[in-house]
Design a protein around this motif. Structure first.
Motif, mmCIF file in Angstrom:
data_model
loop_
_atom_site.group_PDB
_atom_site.id
_atom_site.type_symbol
_atom_site.label_atom_id
_atom_site.label_comp_id
_atom_site.label_asym_id
_atom_site.label_seq_id
_atom_site.Cartn_x
_atom_site.Cartn_y
_atom_site.Cartn_z
ATOM 1 N N LEU A 252 -16.682 -1.708 32.645
ATOM 2 C CA LEU A 252 -16.176 -3.039 32.994
ATOM 3 C C LEU A 252 -16.565 -4.070 31.943
ATOM 4 C CD1 LEU A 252 -16.816 -3.142 36.847
ATOM 5 C CD2 LEU A 252 -14.596 -3.183 35.698
ATOM 6 N N ALA A 253 -17.780 -3.959 31.425
ATOM 7 C CA ALA A 253 -18.236 -4.892 30.381
ATOM 8 C C ALA A 253 -17.401 -4.728 29.119
ATOM 9 C CB ALA A 253 -19.714 -4.651 30.078
ATOM 10 N N MET A 254 -17.109 -3.480 28.735
ATOM 11 C CA MET A 254 -16.281 -3.230 27.546
ATOM 12 C C MET A 254 -14.881 -3.798 27.717
ATOM 13 S SD MET A 254 -17.169 0.568 26.035
ATOM 14 C CE MET A 254 -17.187 1.460 27.587
ATOM 15 N N VAL A 255 -14.310 -3.610 28.915
ATOM 16 C CA VAL A 255 -12.954 -4.089 29.178
ATOM 17 C C VAL A 255 -12.912 -5.610 29.160
ATOM 18 C CG1 VAL A 255 -11.163 -4.226 30.953
ATOM 19 C CG2 VAL A 255 -12.245 -2.032 30.452
ATOM 20 N N GLN A 256 -13.926 -6.239 29.751
ATOM 21 C CA GLN A 256 -13.966 -7.705 29.781
ATOM 22 C C GLN A 256 -14.107 -8.299 28.384
ATOM 23 O OE1 GLN A 256 -17.165 -8.375 32.540
ATOM 24 N NE2 GLN A 256 -15.905 -7.969 34.336
ATOM 25 N N ALA A 257 -14.717 -7.547 27.483
ATOM 26 C CA ALA A 257 -14.906 -8.028 26.114
ATOM 27 C C ALA A 257 -13.712 -7.706 25.213
ATOM 28 C CB ALA A 257 -16.174 -7.419 25.519
ATOM 29 N N ASP A 258 -12.765 -6.925 25.736
ATOM 30 C CA ASP A 258 -11.605 -6.503 24.945
ATOM 31 C C ASP A 258 -10.603 -7.648 24.815
ATOM 32 O OD1 ASP A 258 -9.522 -5.240 23.696
ATOM 33 O OD2 ASP A 258 -9.331 -3.620 25.161
ATOM 34 N N THR A 259 -10.377 -8.108 23.613
ATOM 35 C CA THR A 259 -9.427 -9.212 23.367
ATOM 36 C C THR A 259 -8.075 -8.720 22.873
ATOM 37 O OG1 THR A 259 -10.257 -9.484 21.103
ATOM 38 C CG2 THR A 259 -11.283 -10.836 22.846
ATOM 39 N N GLN A 260 -7.914 -7.392 22.788
ATOM 40 C CA GLN A 260 -6.659 -6.828 22.282
ATOM 41 C C GLN A 260 -6.042 -5.840 23.272
ATOM 42 O OE1 GLN A 260 -8.132 -5.289 18.475
ATOM 43 N NE2 GLN A 260 -7.208 -7.047 17.433
ATOM 44 N N ALA A 261 -6.215 -6.089 24.542
ATOM 45 C CA ALA A 261 -5.650 -5.197 25.558
ATOM 46 C C ALA A 261 -4.132 -5.169 25.462
ATOM 47 C CB ALA A 261 -6.081 -5.657 26.946
#
Length: 285
Positions: A252-261
């Motif tokens: 979840l932390a990795m996904v929340q930090a993803d700015t290029q989804a």
């Protein structure tokens, strides 16, 4: 349809004991004689102590007395039917039967007022509702239902896409911005314990089915599906549970930090027994 306009409405509760406590308090202001002793007499129970045990959860309501209990608390029509299903829902130990009673309750809610149906239930009714919500985070869509439907994988119809957006808008998870685009809101849904066991499990069942479809319908390079069959003790099982909880938080932390989804993924994690525990192997001394 006759629905009480005064006093606590049964449609607002998912714990029949909580409802009865609130309803009894209100009824007592209208009818001072509506005491625990009175309720016990109406139900042919031994004493007011038996009623207290039911209201506290220490005792269950016998099937033969559920309708009489509803009548005692001045419920009739759809309210009475909802209450009967609510008692069964609260007292039923098996998931399959709980789901049956819950579905009946929701159907009665819809007959009364669609707004009574909790958002948690509605978003989990169909597998593609939460996916459409996430798709709208990635793409700028107006009311192009066919395009929204094609963005989902496997694709859904334009009618289903419109249905999903209408549901998401009605429960406050999607809105139309100033430019006319559909966008998710910052509303966060939480699942109370009364709903978690049934509603979440129903949604999980749907996503497990999606994983089966992905196994044959999505190229290997676009998915990651693996299985392990393991022997372990209870202590190891609990350690793995803790590791899985930590893994979920890290993901979840990795996904929340993803700015290029650019895509929506479904991730299921399962760990369950496939045999009965072996008897102790300790030697007898």
């Amino acid at each position: 349809m006759q629905i009480s306009t005064a006093g606590p409405s049964v449609f607002g509760f998912f714990d029949f004991r909580e409802f009865l406590r609130a309803r009894q308090k209100w009824l007592k202001t209208e009818k001072p004689f509506f005491t625990l002793e009175y309720i016990a007499q109406k139900l042919d129970l031994k004493s007011k102590g038996h009623v207290s045990l039911i209201l506290s959860g220490a005792k269950t309501v016998p099937d033969a007395k559920i309708k009489r209990l509803a009548e005692c608390f001045c419920l009739e029509g759809e309210e009475q039917e909802f209450f009967v299903n609510l008692v069964h829902y609260n007292q039923e130990p098996t998931y399959r039967q709980k789901k049956t009673y819950l579905d009946r309750m929701v159907a009665l809610m819809r007959m009364s007022n669609k707004k009574l149906v909790p958002a948690q239930y509605r978003i989990c009714e169909k597998w593609f509702y939460p996916i459409v919500l996430e798709v709208l985070r990635l793409h700028d869509f107006k009311e192009d239902w066919a395009a929204i439907g094609k963005a989902v994988r496997p694709a859904i119809t334009a009618v289903e896409a419109k249905e999903a957006v209408q549901v998401l808008c009605s429960i406050g998870l999607v809105r139309k911005n100033a430019r006319g685009f559909l966008e998710p809101t910052d509303t966060v849904l939480t699942f109370g314990e009364g709903w978690k066991s049934v509603v979440a499990r129903n949604f999980q069942s749907q996503t497990i089915g999606m994983a089966q479809q992905a196994l044959v319908g999505i190229p290997v390079q676009e998915r990651d599906i693996s299985t392990l069959t393991l022997s372990m003790g209870r202590g190891t099982f609990q350690k793995i549970q803790q590791s899985i909880q930590l893994l979920r938080k890290e993901i979840l932390a990795m996904v929340q930090a993803d700015t290029q989804a650019d895509s929506v993924y479904q991730m299921n994690i399962s760990l369950f027994p496939v045999s009965n525990p072996a008897e102790s192997n300790e030697k007898q001394i």
